[in-house]
Design a protein around this motif. Sequence first.
Motif, PDB file in Angstrom:
ATOM      1  N   GLU A  42       0.845  -1.184   0.000  1.00 12.72           N
ATOM      2  CA  GLU A  42       0.000   0.000   0.000  1.00 12.72           C
ATOM      3  C   GLU A  42       0.885   1.240   0.000  1.00 12.72           C
ATOM      4  N   LEU A  43       0.534   2.213  -0.824  1.00 11.49           N
ATOM      5  CA  LEU A  43       1.247   3.492  -0.898  1.00 11.49           C
ATOM      6  C   LEU A  43       0.257   4.630  -0.716  1.00 11.49           C
ATOM      7  N   GLU A  76       4.608   3.872   2.942  1.00 14.63           N
ATOM      8  CA  GLU A  76       4.582   2.546   2.309  1.00 14.63           C
ATOM      9  C   GLU A  76       4.345   1.480   3.377  1.00 14.63           C
ATOM     10  N   THR A  77       3.462   0.546   3.077  1.00 11.84           N
ATOM     11  CA  THR A  77       3.221  -0.590   3.974  1.00 11.84           C
ATOM     12  C   THR A  77       3.252  -1.867   3.148  1.00 11.84           C
ATOM     13  N   LEU A  78       4.197  -2.740   3.457  1.00 15.81           N
ATOM     14  CA  LEU A  78       4.324  -4.039   2.803  1.00 15.81           C
ATOM     15  C   LEU A  78       3.880  -5.094   3.812  1.00 15.81           C
ATOM     16  N   ILE A  86       5.413  -4.298   7.282  1.00 19.36           N
ATOM     17  CA  ILE A  86       6.673  -3.545   7.306  1.00 19.36           C
ATOM     18  C   ILE A  86       6.342  -2.162   6.788  1.00 19.36           C
ATOM     19  N   LYS A  87       6.620  -1.127   7.596  1.00 17.65           N
ATOM     20  CA  LYS A  87       6.231   0.232   7.231  1.00 17.65           C
ATOM     21  C   LYS A  87       7.452   1.120   7.052  1.00 17.65           C
ATOM     22  N   SER A  88       7.302   2.063   6.140  1.00 16.88           N
ATOM     23  CA  SER A  88       8.346   3.049   5.881  1.00 16.88           C
ATOM     24  C   SER A  88       7.678   4.328   5.408  1.00 16.88           C
ATOM     25  N   ASN A  89       8.262   5.448   5.738  1.00 15.05           N
ATOM     26  CA  ASN A  89       7.734   6.715   5.210  1.00 15.05           C
ATOM     27  C   ASN A  89       8.863   7.724   5.076  1.00 15.05           C
ATOM     28  N   VAL A 160      14.832   5.440   3.058  1.00 18.43           N
ATOM     29  CA  VAL A 160      14.021   5.156   1.871  1.00 18.43           C
ATOM     30  C   VAL A 160      14.829   5.493   0.626  1.00 18.43           C
ATOM     31  N   GLU A 161      14.860   4.542  -0.301  1.00 20.38           N
ATOM     32  CA  GLU A 161      15.498   4.780  -1.595  1.00 20.38           C
ATOM     33  C   GLU A 161      14.434   4.557  -2.675  1.00 20.38           C
TER      34      GLU A 161
END
Length: 168
Positions: A42-43, A76-78, A86-89, A160-161
Amino acid sequence: DNVKIGAFAAVTVEKKRWGMYGDFQYISLVGEGTGASGATLELQNVIGEVDGFLRIPAGSGSLKFVGGVRVYSVDETLTPNGQQPIKSNTTVADPILGAVGEWSIGKRWNFEMRGDLGGFGVGSEFTNQLSVVFQWQINDRLRLPFGYRVLGYQINDGEVEMDTRMTG
């Protein structure tokens, strides 16, 4: 196919040769993997821009020199099949410089082409945009645009890349 929701708004305010432009975009995307992995990605993208510009008349059209700031935030949520998400922002704010050419192509129609570059390592490594827009002049103060835009980002903030391009 993967767009959950998208919302876009833009406004331009001008007085004589000077003006301001604001743009807001919200895009939510979801993609699901097939097979044994079955992961879901999800983005959530939020993009906001505020520019100032100077208009220079040029024959049947005009040229605007643009300077401003564009902010891009992505969450981002994978979620791998049966595992914890797994979350990143990341959020970057970039200076941008560009130009807009505008031409009248009839009594109620205009054509506009815009290009800008930004980032320069300040927020993102690099961002670029190109848009082509036809505008229908509804009345003296309101136009309805029809166009196409390409917006690219190269981000590497340590966590984040991304090297992404959005079109539409």
